[in-house]
Design an enzyme around this catalytic site. Structure first.
Site, PDB file in Angstrom:
ATOM      1  N   GLU A 138       1.014   3.672   1.899  1.00 41.71           N
ATOM      2  CA  GLU A 138       1.626   4.067   3.172  1.00 41.71           C
ATOM      3  C   GLU A 138       2.983   3.227   3.496  1.00 41.71           C
ATOM      4  OE1 GLU A 138      -2.647   4.646   3.703  1.00 41.71           O
ATOM      5  OE2 GLU A 138      -1.704   3.255   2.741  1.00 41.71           O
ATOM      6  N   CYS A 142      -5.941   1.708   6.157  1.00 40.95           N
ATOM      7  CA  CYS A 142      -6.312   0.485   6.214  1.00 40.95           C
ATOM      8  C   CYS A 142      -5.906  -0.113   7.787  1.00 40.95           C
ATOM      9  CB  CYS A 142      -6.149  -0.548   5.338  1.00 40.95           C
ATOM     10  SG  CYS A 142      -4.559  -1.199   5.013  1.00 40.95           S
ATOM     11  N   HIS A 144       1.014  -1.274  -0.108  1.00 40.81           N
ATOM     12  CA  HIS A 144       0.051  -0.049   0.173  1.00 40.81           C
ATOM     13  C   HIS A 144       0.988   1.325  -0.224  1.00 40.81           C
ATOM     14  CE1 HIS A 144      -3.666  -2.220   1.889  1.00 40.81           C
ATOM     15  NE2 HIS A 144      -3.174  -2.805   0.974  1.00 40.81           N
ATOM     16  N   CYS A 151      -2.069  -0.709   7.483  1.00 40.51           N
ATOM     17  CA  CYS A 151      -1.135   0.686   7.351  1.00 40.51           C
ATOM     18  C   CYS A 151      -1.333   1.342   8.921  1.00 40.51           C
ATOM     19  CB  CYS A 151      -1.775   1.377   6.211  1.00 40.51           C
ATOM     20  SG  CYS A 151      -1.234   0.490   4.566  1.00 40.51           S
TER      21      CYS A 151
END
Length: 184
Positions: free
Chosen positions: A92, A120, A90, A123
């Protein structure tokens, strides 16, 4: 556009998921600072969020992030999960990994992470373990759920469960621009 009164984050479309997410915000511990950005820091927040949105535009799925320390970008990341076949890639996580590689873990402590979408659970867990001082996101989990599947746990909910990692959370910065990246 409807707004939830507890945190003043805009909700794109009323849905059962959005309603449940909004209810969850009201149950968050008062020790977590959750605000909508405004005031003197707003110009810097918009500037760095535009950088996160640019990362999102280049991603294989529209999520991007930048990590800022003392007014300077120290790492950037964009979603690479589809490209690499790595479900943890992701925006991040990519930014955190790049920051660690280039600057070490001390640089993450107290830094600010700007991201095009509310993190999420994976993360946000990493953000908390890194002891970042601030999180600024564009589109909220509730907004994102109107366009894509989401685990309906807010950043504030997770932060409330981590009293050893205090963090200030601001949301809604350029949320409409972030949501425009999701086309059906």
């Amino acid at each position: 556009m409807k707004e939830h009164c507890a945190c003043q984050l805009p909700i794109v479309a009323p849905s059962r998921r959005a309603f449940l997410a909004a209810l969850a915000f009201t149950a968050v511990s008062p020790t977590v600072a959750l605000t909508q950005t405004g005031g003197s820091g707003a110009a810097a927040d918009v500037r760095f969020m535009r950088m996160a949105l640019e990362e999102a535009r280049q991603a294989d799925f529209p999520f991007g992030a930048v990590i800022v320390r003392e007014g300077s970008v120290i790492a950037r990341g964009r979603n690479l999960g589809r490209t690499t076949g790595d479900p943890t890639a992701h925006g991040e996580m990519v930014a955190i990994r790049r920051c660690l590689a280039d600057h070490g873990n001390a640089a993450l402590r107290g830094s600010t992470l700007y991201t095009s979408g509310e993190p999420c659970a994976m993360c946000m867990g990493a953000i908390l373990w890194c002891h970042m001082g601030r999180l600024v996101f564009a589109a909220s989990i509730a907004q994102l759920a109107a366009k894509i599947d989401q685990i309906m746990v807010s950043s504030a909910e997770l932060a409330a469960k981590a009293p050893s990692a205090p963090i200030a959370i601001s949301g809604g910065v350029l949320a409409d621009e972030a949501m425009a990246l999701f086309v059906k």
